[in-house]
Write an enzyme that holds these catalytic residues in place. Structure first.
Site: not given
Ligand code: MIG
Length: 800
Positions: A407, A410, A485
């Site tokens: 997670d 990015e 999300d």
């Protein structure tokens, strides 16, 4: 797309006339008077690569996206000249390159139709701010042309009229049209006059695509640095374009273990151990199948990766084993931020070995994430990836964790403008040092790759399982992914449907959404409808942020629990069917979900469809996407289809109302299909499969189906220990013939098939297996048009 900078003295620059041309086997170079070089590489008859430099020299040719396993080679290549053009001809394409300005036009070699044509073509602008060029390309958009692809964009399937940006971004509670979000897949397909082509702009800088948005007849793309470097991939079938793009950027390096295609349960967060156990026990008690349980960030000690909270998980190895004994695979989250803490061994080691990213002037890249202030490994260095892979030893080999969830890769940074690294951060880029401007979009990909390498090594002889949030083209080789999300709303159910389809047509099939929505709380109806969609996504997991209430299958009362169970059971029954579709994806690059346009591009009705999709090869599914519905209208693609629930046959090429109360949804099966099914299991491997159910849907005519099986895990299948059944069905007025061709050395546990015959237009009077008439008592012909017979036949005749 003519984006001039505010600085008046800068502007678009263009190549001038060609002054020299060179051919080196399949690489053709054209140099212009003003020093621009266009290098065209003929990779295949249907794939041309275009690369431009404005400085007379090319950068080192390096790409994270292109796989070394990509197919190469062509049947024909000829370069000729006309007065105005150089003309490249392959077996599939003819490409004109204008001598005046390097503009190209590409034609179908078989019938000379124009496929794709430059408008301004390649042009550039010097980047005042950072140096280098802003590289640009514009092409003419034909009237009626449609566009698809681009990864996870949360918009309708057809991209025409829209502009997009590619910059991998943590996008909590994104919505329809939010752009950019988590992934960068700079690949689109164009469709015009029933012919389809693709363009893959392999440039990792921040990039943009404009599909007839700024100017109605122009489609363009550009990037804030790097080279104009793109692949033109011809179909004419869109499915071939996608297959060839996937070949270029890679198919999954191995089949996923079958359990990874089961149902997964996740929440932020299940802890302590007793809570995890309560959840898993409830699945078994209520008999809702489930294969995987997730531990989100709270399992760690102060969010330090590769540690466990002593308080909440005092003995992880024992817990993981107990869960495994009950059929649950444990999956844990691992983020890229490493807490600055001299008493933390991962941090110490990273510091000692100099593995963390640095700013341009030397200091470390410091950023706040869950653990507080962190440093971040430079995953673009091979030795850092190897170190990272090694960190999984204890987690996987010793503790027994079966999958890792990456997670925040990015990379996400809290409380800073831009929510990520500043542009000056340095990266190795596998020996091609650069700034974050170039490495940003591939950072998460390289993290997932390093994680994959660790799992591959330490899970051996089992198969690795990784999930990532960030991705660039090619990431599908290493990992599965989820769409980030989202929110518990009906519109997000629609978005999840679009994103899964779009990812599949962008070469990345192993995807799913947070079922029910991550942020906020769904009501039971929304949750049930989302489960119905989710069981048709390659990755099937409920996840939620937890602080809005419970989101387990039983959280919404018995009626909903029963609906959810029914559909998860269906998922488990369809596992051999899905596994076969996955095998075709991993082998051939065929997307697991097919949007209707991908399935039947010649039917222009499909060009703007969003909701319906084909799951695998034979099943048509369409979620119900709003509240209080007793059914919906949907488009049935051409051909004849059986209603999955009633066996009623409908003719496609039209929109129809389909009943679907809350405990149902529109599902159809293509006529002639043979759909394999396993019995319902609470988890993969719970039961020894002692009979394979084959749902046979009669058709007057021919249809082929496949069933792929192997040991469900491990690598024996690579050595030929798989079982592939190729079924050829031929239906006549008074007879149904099924031929079976079996290949592979894997011996399935079952000895018999149970055939369930749907839509048979005659009463069975005789059955012949391999030319011998079989007595009814030997094949167990049941009154309900099912019959049980030995799996070893090559030709079966069912005669009326
Ligand atoms: O800042 O780990 O998308 O799935 O549960 C939030 C906590 C960090 C974002 C992920 C989500 C995960 C959550 N994470």
């Amino acid at each position: 797309m003519i984006l001039n900078t505010e600085l008046e003295y800068k502007g678009n620059l263009f190549p001038s006339k060609i002054v020299s041309y060179e051919k080196n086997l399949n690489v053709l170079s054209f140099t212009t008077e003003n020093g621009v070089i266009l290098e065209v590489t003929v990779r295949r008859d249907s794939i041309l690569r275009f690369r431009f430099t404005t400085t007379g020299i090319f950068e080192n040719d390096f790409s994270y996206a292109i796989t070394k396993y990509a197919s190469r080679g062509y049947n024909h290549l000829e370069v000729t000249e006309s007065q105005d053009n150089y003309i490249i001809t392959t077996a599939k394409l003819i490409c004109h390159i204008s001598k005046l300005d390097l503009r190209t036009s590409i034609f179908d070699a078989t019938d000379n139709t124009l496929i794709c044509e430059d408008e301004l073509g390649f042009h550039w602008e010097e980047s005042y701010e950072h140096g280098g060029d802003i590289v640009k390309m514009s092409k003419i958009s034909q009237p009626g042309e449609s566009y698809y692809g681009l990864g996870d964009k949360p918009v309708d399937n057809n991209l025409k009229g829209k502009r997009f940006e590619n910059w991998v971004t943590d996008s909590y509670a994104y919505g329809r049209d939010t752009d950019p979000i988590y992934k960068t897949i700079p690949f689109y397909t164009g469709l015009n006059n029933k012919k389809s082509y693709g363009i893959f702009f392999d440039n990792t800088f921040r990039s943009f695509f404009d599909f007839s948005h700024e100017r109605r007849n122009i489609t363009s793309f550009w990037a804030q640095g790097g080279e104009m470097n793109y692949y033109f991939i011809y179909g004419p079938n869109m499915s071939d374009v996608v297959v060839n793009y996937t070949d270029l950027t890679g198919k999954p390096h191995e089949m996923p273990a079958l359990w990874t295609l089961g149902y997964h349960q996740c929440k932020w967060s299940y802890y302590p151990e007793s809570n995890v156990k309560e959840i898993t026990a409830k699945f078994r008690e209520l008999k809702i199948p489930c294969d995987a349980i997730y531990l989100d960030i709270d399992y760690m000690e102060g969010f330090r990766c590769f540690t466990w909270s002593k308080e909440h998980f005092p003995d992880p190895k024992r817990m993981v084993k107990e869960l495994a004994d009950d059929g649950f695979k444990t999956i844990v989250i691992i983020d890229p931020g490493i807490k600055i803490d001299m008493d933390y061994s991962v941090f110490q080691e990273g510091l000692e070995k100099d593995y963390f990213c640095k700013r341009a002037d030397g200091p470390y890249m410091k950023g706040k994430v869950w653990p507080g202030e962190c440093y971040f490994p430079d995953f673009t260095r091979p030795e850092v990836r190897e170190w990272w892979a090694g960190l999984f030893k204890e987690l996987i080999e010793d503790i027994g964790v079966k999958g890792v969830w990456n997670d925040m890769n990015e990379p996400a940074v809290m409380d800073v403008p831009g929510k990520t690294f500043p542009p000056d951060v340095r990266h190795d880029y596998d020996g091609n040092p650069c700034s974050h401007k170039k490495a940003h979009n591939i950072y998460g990909m390289q993290m997932a790759r390093a994680t994959y390498q660790g799992l591959k090594k330490f899970a051996y002889p089992k198969r690795p399982f990784v999930i990532t949030r960030a991705a660039y083209s090619g990431t599908q080789r290493y990992t599965s992914s989820w769409t980030g999300d989202n929110i518990a709303t009906w519109d997000h159910l629609n978005i999840a449907n679009l994103q899964a389809q779009r990812m599949c047509m962008s070469g990345f099939s192993f995807v799913g959404s947070d079922i029910g929505g991550f942020a906020e709380q769904p009501n039971g109806e929304l949750y049930a409808r989302w489960i119905q969609l989710g069981i048709f996504h390659p990755f099937c997991r409920t996840h939620s942020s937890g602080d809005h209430g419970d989101q387990e299958p039983w959280a919404f009362g018995d009626t909903i629990t029963n609906v959810v169970r029914k559909f998860i059971e269906l998922r488990y029954q369809l596992l051999p069917y899905l596994y076969t579709a996955f095998w075709r994806y991993a082998e051939e690059g065929i997307p697991i979900l097919k949007s209707l346009v991908l399935y039947d591009q010649e039917d222009s009705q499909t060009h703007y469809r969003n909701d319906e999709f084909i799951f695998g090869e034979k099943i048509l599914a369409c979620p119900v996407t709003g509240p209080n519905q007793k059914g919906r209208r949907m488009y049935i693609p051409r051909g004849k289809w059986y209603n999955f629930w009633t066996d009623e046959i409908v003719s496609g090429g039209q929109e129809l109302w389909v009943d679907a109360d809350l405990d149902s949804m529109p599902i159809f099966v293509k006529e002639g299909a043979i759909v394999p099914k396993y019995p319902v299991q609470q988890y993969v491997g719970e039961k020894v499969i002692d009979e394979l159910l084959l749902d046979v849907y009669y058709k007057l005519g021919k249809e082929n189906s496949m069933v792929y099986e192997d040991a469900t895990d491990g690598y024996d299948y690579i050595k030929g220990r798989y079982s592939l059944r190729d079924f050829k069905l031929l239906g006549k007025k008074n007879e149904l013939i099924i031929q079976q061709h079996k290949s592979g050395k894997f011996i399935t546990t079952y000895k018999t098939f149970k055939l369930s015959l749907h839509g048979l237009p005659f009463k069975i009077s005789k059955v012949q297996v391999d030319n011998e008439e079989i007595l009814f008592k030997d094949i167990k012909l049941n009154g309900d048009n099912t019959l049980v017979l030995n799996k070893e036949f090559t030709e079966l005749h069912i005669i009326g």
